[in-house]
Design an enzyme around this catalytic site. Structure first.
Site, PDB file in Angstrom:
ATOM      1  N   ARG A 118       0.815  -1.238   0.000  1.00  0.00           N
ATOM      2  CA  ARG A 118       0.000   0.000   0.000  1.00  0.00           C
ATOM      3  C   ARG A 118       0.843   1.280   0.000  1.00  0.00           C
ATOM      4  NH1 ARG A 118      -2.643  -3.332   3.632  1.00  0.00           N
ATOM      5  NH2 ARG A 118      -4.459  -4.312   2.689  1.00  0.00           N
ATOM      6  N   LYS A 140       4.109  11.538 -11.108  1.00  0.00           N
ATOM      7  CA  LYS A 140       3.251  10.734 -11.989  1.00  0.00           C
ATOM      8  C   LYS A 140       3.956   9.406 -12.241  1.00  0.00           C
ATOM      9  CE  LYS A 140       0.586  14.108 -14.657  1.00  0.00           C
ATOM     10  NZ  LYS A 140       0.307  14.648 -16.007  1.00  0.00           N
ATOM     11  N   GLU A 182      11.828  18.783 -24.170  1.00  0.00           N
ATOM     12  CA  GLU A 182      11.142  19.079 -22.901  1.00  0.00           C
ATOM     13  C   GLU A 182      11.794  20.286 -22.211  1.00  0.00           C
ATOM     14  OE1 GLU A 182       8.373  17.581 -22.162  1.00  0.00           O
ATOM     15  OE2 GLU A 182       8.429  15.632 -23.172  1.00  0.00           O
ATOM     16  N   LYS A 224       9.466  22.886 -13.314  1.00  0.00           N
ATOM     17  CA  LYS A 224       8.521  21.777 -13.122  1.00  0.00           C
ATOM     18  C   LYS A 224       8.065  21.739 -11.669  1.00  0.00           C
ATOM     19  CE  LYS A 224       6.822  17.336 -14.001  1.00  0.00           C
ATOM     20  NZ  LYS A 224       6.793  16.133 -14.772  1.00  0.00           N
ATOM     21  N   GLU A 234      -2.979  17.722 -11.171  1.00  0.00           N
ATOM     22  CA  GLU A 234      -3.454  18.206 -12.469  1.00  0.00           C
ATOM     23  C   GLU A 234      -4.947  18.501 -12.466  1.00  0.00           C
ATOM     24  OE1 GLU A 234      -1.338  16.556 -15.886  1.00  0.00           O
ATOM     25  OE2 GLU A 234      -3.107  16.931 -17.110  1.00  0.00           O
ATOM     26  N   ARG A 238      -1.465  22.320 -14.061  1.00  0.00           N
ATOM     27  CA  ARG A 238      -0.353  21.412 -14.407  1.00  0.00           C
ATOM     28  C   ARG A 238      -0.406  20.985 -15.876  1.00  0.00           C
ATOM     29  NH1 ARG A 238       2.201  16.322 -10.964  1.00  0.00           N
ATOM     30  NH2 ARG A 238       3.458  15.515 -12.667  1.00  0.00           N
ATOM     31  N   ASN A 242       1.841  19.908 -20.757  1.00  0.00           N
ATOM     32  CA  ASN A 242       1.555  19.080 -21.932  1.00  0.00           C
ATOM     33  C   ASN A 242       1.586  19.878 -23.229  1.00  0.00           C
ATOM     34  OD1 ASN A 242       1.171  16.747 -20.355  1.00  0.00           O
ATOM     35  ND2 ASN A 242      -0.902  17.410 -19.847  1.00  0.00           N
ATOM     36  N   HIS A 245       1.836  18.130 -26.594  1.00  0.00           N
ATOM     37  CA  HIS A 245       1.701  16.685 -26.398  1.00  0.00           C
ATOM     38  C   HIS A 245       0.486  16.109 -27.138  1.00  0.00           C
ATOM     39  CE1 HIS A 245       4.822  17.347 -23.509  1.00  0.00           C
ATOM     40  NE2 HIS A 245       4.800  16.105 -23.053  1.00  0.00           N
ATOM     41  N   HIS A 249       1.158  13.221 -29.536  1.00  0.00           N
ATOM     42  CA  HIS A 249       0.610  11.873 -29.298  1.00  0.00           C
ATOM     43  C   HIS A 249      -0.133  11.375 -30.515  1.00  0.00           C
ATOM     44  CE1 HIS A 249       0.642  12.056 -24.605  1.00  0.00           C
ATOM     45  NE2 HIS A 249       1.757  11.574 -25.103  1.00  0.00           N
ATOM     46  N   HIS A 262       9.345  10.092 -28.351  1.00  0.00           N
ATOM     47  CA  HIS A 262       8.330  10.969 -27.742  1.00  0.00           C
ATOM     48  C   HIS A 262       8.769  12.440 -27.786  1.00  0.00           C
ATOM     49  CE1 HIS A 262       5.272  12.347 -24.996  1.00  0.00           C
ATOM     50  NE2 HIS A 262       6.187  12.773 -24.157  1.00  0.00           N
TER      51      HIS A 262
HETATM   52  P1  NAD Z   1      13.525   5.366 -21.733  1.00  0.00           P
HETATM   53  O1  NAD Z   1      13.384   5.219 -20.294  1.00  0.00           O
HETATM   54  O2  NAD Z   1      12.940   4.308 -22.617  1.00  0.00           O
HETATM   55  O3  NAD Z   1      15.065   5.543 -22.095  1.00  0.00           O
HETATM   56  C1  NAD Z   1      15.442   5.665 -23.445  1.00  0.00           C
HETATM   57  C2  NAD Z   1      16.539   4.660 -23.814  1.00  0.00           C
HETATM   58  O4  NAD Z   1      17.771   5.104 -23.266  1.00  0.00           O
HETATM   59  C3  NAD Z   1      16.299   3.272 -23.246  1.00  0.00           C
HETATM   60  O5  NAD Z   1      16.760   2.327 -24.183  1.00  0.00           O
HETATM   61  C4  NAD Z   1      17.183   3.267 -22.006  1.00  0.00           C
HETATM   62  O6  NAD Z   1      17.569   1.972 -21.609  1.00  0.00           O
HETATM   63  C5  NAD Z   1      18.360   4.053 -22.492  1.00  0.00           C
HETATM   64  N1  NAD Z   1      19.133   4.736 -21.463  1.00  0.00           N
HETATM   65  C6  NAD Z   1      18.672   5.335 -20.345  1.00  0.00           C
HETATM   66  N2  NAD Z   1      19.672   5.978 -19.728  1.00  0.00           N
HETATM   67  C7  NAD Z   1      20.780   5.765 -20.450  1.00  0.00           C
HETATM   68  C8  NAD Z   1      22.118   6.174 -20.323  1.00  0.00           C
HETATM   69  N3  NAD Z   1      22.505   7.000 -19.339  1.00  0.00           N
HETATM   70  N4  NAD Z   1      23.006   5.758 -21.247  1.00  0.00           N
HETATM   71  C9  NAD Z   1      22.612   4.980 -22.278  1.00  0.00           C
HETATM   72  N5  NAD Z   1      21.361   4.575 -22.476  1.00  0.00           N
HETATM   73  C10 NAD Z   1      20.453   4.960 -21.556  1.00  0.00           C
HETATM   74  O7  NAD Z   1      12.894   6.749 -22.250  1.00  0.00           O
HETATM   75  P2  NAD Z   1      12.769   8.202 -21.595  1.00  0.00           P
HETATM   76  O8  NAD Z   1      12.719   9.124 -22.738  1.00  0.00           O
HETATM   77  O9  NAD Z   1      13.741   8.402 -20.515  1.00  0.00           O
HETATM   78  O10 NAD Z   1      11.331   8.134 -20.894  1.00  0.00           O
HETATM   79  C11 NAD Z   1      10.170   7.945 -21.645  1.00  0.00           C
HETATM   80  C12 NAD Z   1       9.086   7.476 -20.708  1.00  0.00           C
HETATM   81  O11 NAD Z   1       8.853   8.492 -19.729  1.00  0.00           O
HETATM   82  C13 NAD Z   1       7.758   7.225 -21.387  1.00  0.00           C
HETATM   83  O12 NAD Z   1       7.231   5.996 -20.947  1.00  0.00           O
HETATM   84  C14 NAD Z   1       6.875   8.368 -20.912  1.00  0.00           C
HETATM   85  O13 NAD Z   1       5.514   8.016 -20.825  1.00  0.00           O
HETATM   86  C15 NAD Z   1       7.459   8.659 -19.563  1.00  0.00           C
HETATM   87  N6  NAD Z   1       7.239  10.017 -19.079  1.00  0.00           N
HETATM   88  C16 NAD Z   1       6.746  10.159 -17.819  1.00  0.00           C
HETATM   89  C17 NAD Z   1       6.548  11.416 -17.316  1.00  0.00           C
HETATM   90  C18 NAD Z   1       6.068  11.574 -15.893  1.00  0.00           C
HETATM   91  O14 NAD Z   1       5.745  12.701 -15.491  1.00  0.00           O
HETATM   92  N7  NAD Z   1       6.023  10.506 -15.128  1.00  0.00           N
HETATM   93  C19 NAD Z   1       6.850  12.557 -18.065  1.00  0.00           C
HETATM   94  C20 NAD Z   1       7.367  12.384 -19.341  1.00  0.00           C
HETATM   95  C21 NAD Z   1       7.564  11.102 -19.842  1.00  0.00           C
HETATM   96  N1  GLY Z   2       4.932  15.364 -17.869  1.00  0.00           N
HETATM   97  C1  GLY Z   2       3.680  15.963 -17.501  1.00  0.00           C
HETATM   98  C2  GLY Z   2       3.465  16.057 -16.043  1.00  0.00           C
HETATM   99  O1  GLY Z   2       4.305  15.675 -15.260  1.00  0.00           O
HETATM  100  O2  GLY Z   2       2.419  16.514 -15.649  1.00  0.00           O
END
Ligand code: NAD
Ligand code: GLY
Length: 359
Positions: A118, A140, A182, A224, A234, A238, A242, A245, A249, A262
């Site tokens: 939990r 998030k 971003e 942020k 949100e 917040r 986006n 986005h 998307h 992305h």
């Molecule tokens: P990712 O986590 O897939 O990383 C991209 C690639 O880089 C992967 O292959 C990973 O293994 C590799 N990698 C990571 N760090 C590395 C390093 N230091 N050296 C070499 N390779 C490395 O992608 P991302 O762009 O980091 O994240 C995308 C995800 O984040 C999506 O799922 C998206 O929905 C999510 N996201 C969440 C929020 C939130 O607020 N929670 C906001 C934006 C995006």
């Molecule tokens: N990446 C959008 C948010 O954190 O709200």
């Protein structure tokens, strides 16, 4: 390089963001924020060979789980593996999960922490630029469902975000540039001075100059943190995070996530959102031109990918975005650089003109 500490102000859920270099080897810092209790490091098969051993020499008490790499594994079945590891190693309610990786690892680890017994503590050690400036901050967490991206999740704030800029040295250039989209977003939505700084310093950022990078990450996180502190769940404000986005998307969905990362889709989506803002008479054309120039200077695409469906089909996909409220399409628009707002009150014909112009 000295580190920078920021604070996300959320009353009893407040936490620090520490930005610096060499954290993976910094025993004192790791001890300060991680402590000596039960700990599960969650990472993936790409990041583990690069950074896990080094980290484990400083936190030898930790258990680890190495997940497969890729957005396609950001699903409940993968999080189930984290639960299994925690149960097998008899982790109790005082355990801490540590996410070592990009946004995919961070979102899944946070979600596992939100659910395990939990809710347990978790720490973010983001290793992509996107994760360092966006996904690791704000709470998030979640996974994708076959019927929609990020559709299963929870708000669960980390107890600390430890950003080691050294990890970016191994990040592939395309992933790095996707993170820059971003960074540019923060200038556009709420920080005009930062936008100007980015115009002047993009050449330094592109070559990953450490000082420029640390400044850009800190300024992004600061922005942020302010937005999240004002509207943690949100309720409204917040949503400015986006910007671009909804357009992005729709393109990602239309191309089955194969054409662009992305961040690339977000960069192009921001151009479209500003084009619409221009058509609506909210900003003048020079703002759009400067933004296209900055996104191009970051090495991001400024024209649509090949083989897109018609603009009407893209409009349909935008209508399916989860930011649609009560059937009304809501978009983030700009009144000026640094002044974004959310609106569902715009001329649909002008939106169609934007889509036809770019797609
Ligand atoms: P990712 O986590 O897939 O990383 C991209 C690639 O880089 C992967 O292959 C990973 O293994 C590799 N990698 C990571 N760090 C590395 C390093 N230091 N050296 C070499 N390779 C490395 O992608 P991302 O762009 O980091 O994240 C995308 C995800 O984040 C999506 O799922 C998206 O929905 C999510 N996201 C969440 C929020 C939130 O607020 N929670 C906001 C934006 C995006
Ligand atoms: N990446 C959008 C948010 O954190 O709200």
């Amino acid at each position: 390089m000295t580190s920078i500490t920021l604070q996300v102000d959320l009353a009893e859920r407040s936490y620090p963001i520490i930005i610096g270099a060499g954290f993976l080897k910094d025993e004192a810092l790791l001890q300060q924020y991680i402590g000596s209790g039960q700990l599960m490091v969650v990472t993936n098969e790409t990041i583990a060979p690069l950074y896990l051993d080094s980290l484990l020499t400083k936190i030898p008490n930790a258990d680890t789980i190495i997940l497969p790499d890729g957005e396609q594994f950001k699903q409940l079945a993968t999080v189930e593996r984290v639960f299994e590891a925690l149960l097998n190693q008899r982790h109790n309610r005082t355990t801490t999960l540590l996410a070592l990786g990009g946004g995919v690892v961070g979102d899944m680890t946070g979600f596992a922490a939100a659910c395990y017994q939990r809710g347990v503590k978790f720490i973010q050690m983001p290793t992509t630029l996107l994760a360092q400036v966006d996904s690791s901050v704000g709470g998030k967490t979640g996974v994708n469902h076959a019927l929609g991206k990020n559709m299963i999740g929870a708000f669960h704030q980390p107890t600390a975000v430890l950003i080691d800029t050294d990890t970016l040295s191994s990040l592939p250039i395309r992933e790095y540039q996707a993170g820059l989209a971003e960074v540019i977003k923060y200038g556009l939505i709420c920080d005009a001075d930062f936008f100007i700084w980015l115009e002047q310093n993009m050449p330094a950022l592109i070559v990953r100059d450490q000082a420029a990078l640390q400044y850009a990450i800190a300024r992004s996180c600061e922005n942020k943190a302010k937005v999240v502190a004002a509207d943690e769940r949100e309720g409204g404000f917040r949503a400015i995070l986006n910007l671009g986005h909804t357009f992005g998307h729709a393109i990602e969905t239309a191309t089955e996530y194969k054409a662009w990362l992305h961040g690339e889709a977000v960069g192009f989506g921001m151009i479209m959102a500003l084009d619409l803002s221009t058509r609506l008479g909210l900003i003048n054309a020079s703002v759009l031109e400067r933004t296209i120039a900055l996104i191009g200077a970051a090495g991001l695409p400024v024209s649509a990918p090949a083989n897109l469906p018609t603009s009407d089909a893209i409009l349909g996909l935008m209508g399916m975005d989860k930011k649609v409220l009560d059937g009304h399409l809501r978009l983030v628009l700009l009144r000026a650089i640094g002044d974004a707002f959310v609106s569902n009150d715009f001329d649909a014909d002008l939106l169609k003109q934007t889509l036809q112009h770019y797609l």
